[in-house]
Each structure stands twice: as structure tokens, then as C-alpha cells.
Motif scaffolding. Structure first.
Motif: not given
Lengths: 570, 286
Positions: B37-38, B46-47, B60
Motif C-alpha cells: 500500500s503506497a 496505490y494499493e 487500485l
């Protein structure tokens, strides 16, 4: 041909003097045999062919012995007793049905009381006189129809709250036609209806408000779900499609604009008159874009592109409004805006309406009164093809579908005094707002009418060139085929429409062009994903920002490694 | 990259970390790998799955402005099946290829219209159905580069139009059919909208030049209206209909062999677990 040879010697025997013609003889003989009996209506030719047919089909032995029997049987079969007068179903003749409809009208009790005369203004409904003029002008309905119309109108005004009534015309349909009456409602009735309308509107408003709430909550739920999905990080809200359809202009209240008059229709004289519902601006706008024949059933669905909001009764009403606005004309000077010695009430009305218009439509006059000092223009002027001596006495319907322009983005409501001040103050913000639609004012001469495809919108002619002293002037609309107006030297005039209820199109009907195709969201930086930082970059940063500890040597080593890796990646 | 390094070197110790946040797996190169998860440096989120520093698999991606893509990734690009919600609320659901809408997909527009059909390099291309939500009309036919081009059928309530289209407008010979009982032959002309006569001629010329230069504009031509000219009415015969829309032949580049190998490799790693990826590192780097 073979017969000819057989017949020839016989012919020679019978008539030696004349040169025989076999074909002629045969025809003559056949004609003789085909002569019908005066008693029974049978003829020998048919009888013989039937008998022979029967014999040949049955082929009994020794036919010649009972040939008479066969002949008698065939005759017997054909014999139908004439005493079968009882019918299973009673089919009344058509005349009887129409008579049944008209007789109650004739039996209607009528006395020329003053009260009855007060019911409604019937002064312009001397249909027999009108039918004479119609006949002179070469149009109109049968006299019997006209007469029955007056009777049914007289019946109608006893039950309906109308102030005045007039025969408007006849709209032809595919299966049935409509007779149309135009009436002014009484003032109380107008007020009552407008109150009802206002109530309905408020109800709708509350309903839509409730609906909006539910959608909002559902969207909120969705959002919550979305938030639940994301593990840990809070996502920004999902963008929602914001599409607001253009606001729909409100319906004009009864007694105003396109709803100034009410219309009653029926398929056949003697039927119940049905009042058409008031027209909405949307119906008028859509009616301008479609072309659909009337069927004659008021509840017929109107399946068109674009969708017509309503049934055939609404479509009929919209077309009537359009035709009236386009073709109701009068000689110049018959109507006037202000009257010197007018009655108090009328003046008040006028003032009220004028006030209403000032706020809405820019001070346009919406009503006119009969000019009491009217003097008809001379015949030559009325016949002038420039049409400057004829005027419209019904307001033009704007593209919006109303006669008075409705501002879709109105200023916040305020007291009238403040509003006036604001108008002055807020002139600047008004400018970017929508430009008000302006139509020609009331009592504009026909010479101002726009022509369609280089065709003059009106034609005028005289009923008789021989006797112009008593001739009628007949004006015909070319934009609305079927709309006529005639006048007797400017004294009596009458507008009438007898047609299919369609506007003239020069070539053929083209469906409304489709709305523009929507475009995809354009490529742009705001929807370009970012690449993740590589591990090497992150590590480099971490190393660079390490607290300055004695472990410098190691860090440098690591850094070197990272750099090598980066090179490899590249 | 060098810029970043310079900044890092020159900055103070209290400098903000420029690479956002990240929680999740990393491989031996410290690249993001596996589920993570970023929070990206520009604020996007972004995950999802990574593979060697690139987005791969399901994930996502959510932009700062709320727009998001939820679906398949490959090599850091949108590839596979996914849903994109654009900042204006429109959505595309369908196939992607190398960051472009490509294959079969459905686009829901802001006013309720939808396009369902084929896409090619980010544009509506091939057979597609466009539904006009507001007026209850559907178009089925051929699209080229985002516009209606070629044979198509317009389905109005009560009747249909069969014909050819150019730049989103019907043009040329065609016919209206009425419940398969009657048909009216004729042709469509595209003429200047008389309503545009009132607009200053300069504006129009400007528009024209814009259209010629602006290759991005793929909407309806401005100021042009289609006019129908009827010629004859006849009983319906299906053989008299103009040619019906057919799918456009187009060449799709084949997936390269290497990428297929990579894909198989990925499948293998998923099946066997991440611990065993070490053995393949050398191959990959080569």
C-alpha cells in the motif's frame, strides 16, 4: 371454333337471306337466356348450367327419364322463403345513430331568458350566418353540422364555467376527426385552477426533494463501503457525474399566454365535449420537433423521437396552441390595447397583467380589447398582399414554449421594491445570464411574419370579382394549411381551421438531429499514474539522510552497491 | 533520478521524505514486491500487488482528485480488465492494454449516455452501441477513431434508420424502416445549420481552422446539420436495406514471447510462493 362448323348449316337453314354471324347469334341467344324472370328473378341460362352441373357431378343412370325432377330440385333449392324477417342482430342505420345524438340537443329546453344569455358570450356563433360565409369563401362544414354545433355549444355553456365560446375548427385524424371549440374560462374558474396547479407544484417539489435525499443517502452508503474497502488509507471521494438537465420552464397558469383559452373537443357532434388539458412549454417545444398524425383517440400514446410528454390529447392541445398563435388574425384596428371609456374591471385586469409582465417578460402587452370605435379598413387595403392591414391578436409562442420568457436562472426572490433596486444594481451580473427570448409583440401586422423557404406566409383573395361590394376577403395561411380567416368588408370576421394539424414543410420531415455524441475523458496529466519510486531511490535517500553516525564507511559501501544496481536497471 | 539524489545530498536532515509512504513487501533489491500500500510522492494512493517495483496483478490506484483505476496491471501499466473512474464522474469498464482502452469495454458518460463495444488504442473503434439516454435512441454501427464512421443503424422509438455515417452524422443514401412494414428511401445531406448564420462568420472560420489543426476534437462537426431528403416509400424488404455494420478488421500486435514467459513465470511464483523467486532473478536480469 368447332362449334362454328356445327352451327353453320343450322344458321343457313334459319336465315338464308342474311349472311349469318355465328358469334353474334350466340351472344344474342345467350342474352335471351340470361333474361331474368320478372317473377322470381331467375334466368334460364344460370338454371341450365346449374342443372347440368348437378347432373355431371352426380352422373345418375338414365338421366333423361327424370331430367324434369332434377330441374325442379335445383329450383327448389334456390327458393328462399321471404318470411324470414327476424334478424339475429339489430343493426341500426347510420342515420338513426346521428339522429339519436342530435335529437336530445333539439329537445333541450331553451328560452331566451336573460339569464341564459348571461351564461356565455354566444354573439359570434350564428353558425348559419357563418356557414353562409364559409360557403362563399369555399370552405366550411355541412350546414347540418353547423346547426348541430350551435345546439351542442348551447348545451355545453350550461354545464361548463365558460365566459365566451367560439367554434375553432376541425382537426382531421386518421380514424376520427375532432371538432374543436375555443372558450374563455370564467375568472373564478381560472383562479381555482391556478390554486390547484400551485398546490400540485408544491407537492411535486416536496416529492423531488425527498427523492434527492434518498439518492444522497445511497451515495453516502456507497462512499462508506468504499472507505471500508481501502485498508488503512483514506481514499478521496469518488467523483460523481454531475449532470443537471436544463430547468424546465413552468407551465403558464390558466388564463395566461398559451393557456389563455381552453379547448373542448369531440369526435362527432352530439358526443360529450371533452376539455383538453392545459399545455406545458415542454409539450409545445416537442410538438414543434415532431410530426405525427392524429388518430382520433384522445388517449392514444404518442410514440415519437423526441419523446412527447403526454397522450394525444396533450399533443392536440399543443398543436391547437401553435396554430392559434400562428394564424388567429384580425383586421387592423379591430383590437386595441387601451380603451378610452373602458369598464373598471377590464382596466384593472389589464394593469395586473401588465405588472406581471413587467417582472417576467420585459413589459410586453399580453392582452388586447375590442376596439369600440372600430372602423373597418377599406376592401383594397384588406386585399393588399403585403398583409399590413391584418394583425395577430394571439401572442407569439417563444422558442421556450411560453409566451412570456421565463428566466431559468432567476435572481433571488425579494420584495418588489428591493427587486427594482437590485435590477438596477445587478445589471452587470445579469449580462452573462441567458439572453431573454423576444417575440413580436401583440397586434403585429402579418407583413412582419417570417416566410418559409421563400414562400409567402399568407395569401389573400376576394370571393367575387364581379360583386366586390358584397364580396368576402379570404386570408389563407400557407404555413398552416387549413387555417383561414374571412371578413365581410371588415365587419364580421372569423378564424377557422380545418386541416390535419400539421405545419407546412417544404421538402419532407427530417427527424431532429441527435444530440452530440459524448466524448471520452481526454488524456491529461491529472489521470496519468505516477510510477512508484524504485527501491534503489528510496534506499539512496535513506542512506543520504542517515544520522551522521560513525558507520560512514558502511553507508558508502551500500551506496555504491545501490548505484551499481541502478546502472544495471538502466 | 540524479536530481533527486542531488537534492538529497544538499538537503538538511529534517527534510521531508520525498517518496511518500509504503507498507508492504519488497524484494532483495528493495523494490516493491508483493502486496503493498503506497502513498505516492504526488499524493496518489496505490494499493495492490507489485512485482519488482512495478505494479502487476490486481490493484487500485486512486488519484488525488478522486479518480481511480481498479483492475489488472502489468509491468506498471493498466493491462487486462479494469474500471477507471474519471475525475468528471464518467467510468470505463473493460479491457485495457498498455495503459490504453483497448478491446471490449463500456463507457458511461456524465449525461447518462453509454457506449458499449470495441476500443482500439483509447478510441471507440469497431462495432459499438451508443445509447442516448435522454432521448431513448440507440446507435449500433461502426466507429473509427472515436467517431461514427461507416454503416450504422439508429433505433428511434417506433422506427429505425439504416445508413452510413460520417463524423457522427448520417450522410448519404439510407432508409428509414417502420416496424419492418414500410421503408422510406432517401438520402441525408449535411448542410450548414441555418441557426449558425447569425453567428459571426469569423467565429465559424475560426472554428474550422481549429477543427483542422486540432486533431484531438472528435465530436460532431460544429454548425452542420443533417437534412433528410425522402425519395420513395415502399413495402419493407430486407434485401433493400443498406449494408449492415460489420466488425472492422484490425491487427492487434501479438504479445511478445518474452512477456509471455514473464507471465508464466509470474504464475509460477504465485503458485510456489515468493520465497522461491530468488532462483529466477538471474534470468530476469539478463
Amino acid at each position: 371454333m368447332i362449334c362454328d362448323y356445327d352451327d353453320e348449316p343450322q344458321d343457313d337453314d334459319s336465315s338464308s337471306t342474311k349472311l349469318p354471324d355465328a358469334e353474334k347469334e350466340i351472344i344474342a341467344a345467350k342474352l335471351f337466356m340470361q333474361q331474368c324472370s320478372t317473377l322470381t328473378g331467375d334466368n334460364l341460362y344460370d338454371h341450365l348450367s346449374e342443372v347440368l352441373n348437378k347432373i355431371l357431378s352426380e352422373r345418375p343412370e338414365n338421366v333423361i327419364d327424370f331430367f324434369e325432377e332434377y330441374s325442379r330440385k335445383v329450383k327448389e333449392k334456390r327458393f328462399k322463403p321471404k318470411n324470414d324477417h327476424l334478424e339475429d342482430m339489430f343493426v341500426p342505420p347510420i342515420q338513426y345513430a346521428t339522429a339519436c345524438k342530435i335529437i336530445p340537443l333539439l329537445k333541450e329546453p331553451h328560452d331566451l331568458d336573460t339569464e341564459e344569455q348571461m351564461l356565455a358570450d354566444m354573439t359570434r356563433n350564428d353558425m348559419l350566418q357563418l356557414s353562409y360565409f364559409f360557403e362563399q369563401s369555399g370552405l366550411g362544414l355541412p350546414k347540418s353540422d353547423m346547426f348541430a354545433l350551435v345546439l351542442s355549444m348551447r348545451k355545453l355553456i350550461k354545464t361548463e364555467p365558460v365566459a365566451s365560446i367560439r367554434f375553432w375548427g376541425k382537426v382531421l385524424g386518421l380514424y376520427k376527426n375532432y371538432f374543436v371549440l375555443e372558450a374563455d374560462l370564467k375568472e373564478e374558474e381560472c383562479i381555482r385552477r391556478n390554486e390547484l396547479l400551485a398546490e400540485l407544484e408544491t407537492e411535486q417539489l416536496t416529492e423531488t426533494g425527498a427523492g434527492g435525499d434518498t439518492t444522497a443517502t445511497s451515495l453516502e452508503n456507497l462512499e462508506n463501503e468504499e472507505e471500508g474497502e481501502s485498508k488503512g488509507r483514506k481514499l478521496p471521494p469518488i467523483p460523481k457525474a454531475v449532470f443537471k438537465p436544463l430547468p424546465e420552464p413552468p407551465q403558464e397558469p390558466s388564463g395566461v399566454g398559451a393557456n389563455k383559452k381552453v379547448y373542448y373537443v369531440c369526435n362527432e357532434i352530439g358526443d360529450e365535449w371533452v376539455q383538453l388539458p392545459d399545455v406545458t412549454p415542454r409539450q409545445i417545444r416537442v410538438a414543434r420537433q415532431i410530426r405525427k398524425s392524429f388518430t382520433g383517440w384522445l388517449n392514444q400514446d404518442i410514440v415519437t423521437y423526441p419523446d412527447f410528454p403526454g397522450k394525444e390529447r396533450n399533443y392536440l392541445r399543443a398543436q391547437i396552441a401553435r396554430i392559434s398563435a400562428g394564424t388567429q388574425i384580425s383586421p387592423l384596428g379591430f383590437y386595441t390595447f387601451k380603451q378610452g371609456g373602458g369598464e373598471g374591471e377590464e382596466e384593472e385586469e389589464e394593469e395586473e397583467e401588465a405588472e406581471g409582465e413587467e417582472t417576467e417578460g420585459g413589459g410586453m402587452k399580453t392582452s388586447c380589447l375590442e376596439n369600440r370605435r372600430y372602423e373597418s379598413p377599406p376592401l383594397g387595403d384588406l386585399l393588399d398582399s403585403s398583409m399590413s392591414f391584418w394583425v395577430h391578436h394571439i401572442l407569439y409562442i417563444l422558442p421556450q414554449g411560453r409566451t412570456s420568457w421565463w428566466n431559468p436562472s432567476p435572481k433571488p426572490e425579494a420584495d418588489e421594491e428591493e427587486a427594482v433596486e437590485e435590477e438596477e444594481a445587478e445589471e452587470k451580473p445579469v449580462i452573462p445570464g441567458p439572453e431573454p427570448e423576444i417575440g413580436p409583440p401583440l397586434l403585429t401586422p402579418l407583413s412582419e411574419d417570417a416566410s418559409l423557404d421563400a414562400m409567402p406566409p399568407w395569401s389573400v383573395r376576394i370571393s367575387s370579382n364581379v360583386l366586390p361590394e358584397y364580396a368576402l376577403v379570404i386570408v389563407r395561411s400557407n404555413l398552416w394549411p387549413g387555417a383561414y380567416c374571412f371578413t365581410t368588408q371588415g365587419k364580421i370576421f372569423q378564424n377557422v381551421y380545418i386541416g390535419f394539424g400539421h405545419k407546412h414543410v417544404a421538402q419532407n420531415f427530417t427527424p431532429l438531429p441527435l444530440p452530440f455524441v459524448e466524448q471520452d475523458y481526454p488524456m491529461g496529466p491529472e489521470i496519468m499514474e505516477m510510477t512508484d519510486p524504485t527501491g534503489a531511490e528510496e534506499e539512496q535517500w535513506r542512506i543520504d539522510h542517515l544520522p551522521k553516525l560513525p558507520l560512514d564507511a558502511e553507508g558508502e559501501e551500500e551506496g555504491e552497491v545501490e548505484e551499481e544496481e541502478i546502472e544495471e536497471d538502466d | 533520478m540524479s536530481d533527486v539524489e542531488e537534492v538529497g545530498e544538499g538537503g538538511e536532515g529534517a527534510e521531508i521524505y520525498p517518496y511518500g509512504e509504503y507498507e508492504g513487501g519488497r524484494d532483495e533489491n528493495l523494490d516493491r514486491h508483493g502486496w503493498g500500500s503506497a502513498l505516492l510522492p504526488n499524493g496518489d494512493i496505490y494499493e495492490g500487488n507489485y512485482r519488482r517495483g512495478l505494479r502487476m496483478g490486481k490493484g487500485l490506484y486512486c488519484f488525488r482528485n478522486g479518480a481511480r483505476y481498479d483492475g489488472d496491471w502489468r509491468k506498471g501499466k493498466k493491462h487486462g480488465i479494469g474500471t477507471f473512474v474519471y475525475p468528471d464522474g464518467t467510468t470505463y469498464t473493460g479491457q485495457w492494454r498498455k495503459d490504453l482502452k483497448h478491446g471490449h469495454g463500456t463507457y458511461h458518460y456524465a449525461n447518462g449516455d453509454t457506449y458499449e463495444g470495441n476500443w482500439f488504442r483509447n478510441f471507440r473503434h469497431g462495432l459499438g452501441t451508443y445509447s442516448y439516454n435522454d432521448v431513448n435512441v440507440t446507435f449500433y454501427g461502426t466507429w473509427k477513431n472515436g467517431r461514427m464512421e461507416g454503416p450504422g443503424v439508429l433505433k428511434y422509438p417506433g422506427y429505425r434508420y439504416h445508413g452510413k455515417f460520417e463524423q457522427n452524422l448520417p450522410k448519404g443514401p439510407g432508409c428509414f424502416t417502420f416496424e419492418n412494414v414500410w421503408m422510406q428511401h432517401g438520402f441525408y445531406l449535411n448542410i450548414r445549420d441555418p441557426a449558425f448564420d447569425y453567428v459571426g462568420a469569423e467565429d465559424l472560420t475560426l472554428d474550422d481552422t481549429e477543427e483542422t489543426t486540432e486533431s484531438e476534437y472528435r465530436g460532431n462537426p460544429r454548425g452542420i446539420v443533417p437534412i433528410w431528403r425522402a425519395r420513395s416509400v415502399a413495402a419493407f424488404k430486407s434485401e433493400l436495406l443498406p449494408p449492415s455494420p460489420v466488425p472492422l478488421p484490425y491487427k492487434d500486435s501479438e504479445d511478445s514471447l518474452i512477456s509471455i514467459m514473464e507471465y508464466l513465470e509470474q504464475q509460477y511464483t504465485i503458485a510456489t510462493g515468493e520465497n522461491e523467486t530468488d532462483g529466477y532473478v538471474d534470468e530476469n536480469d539478463l
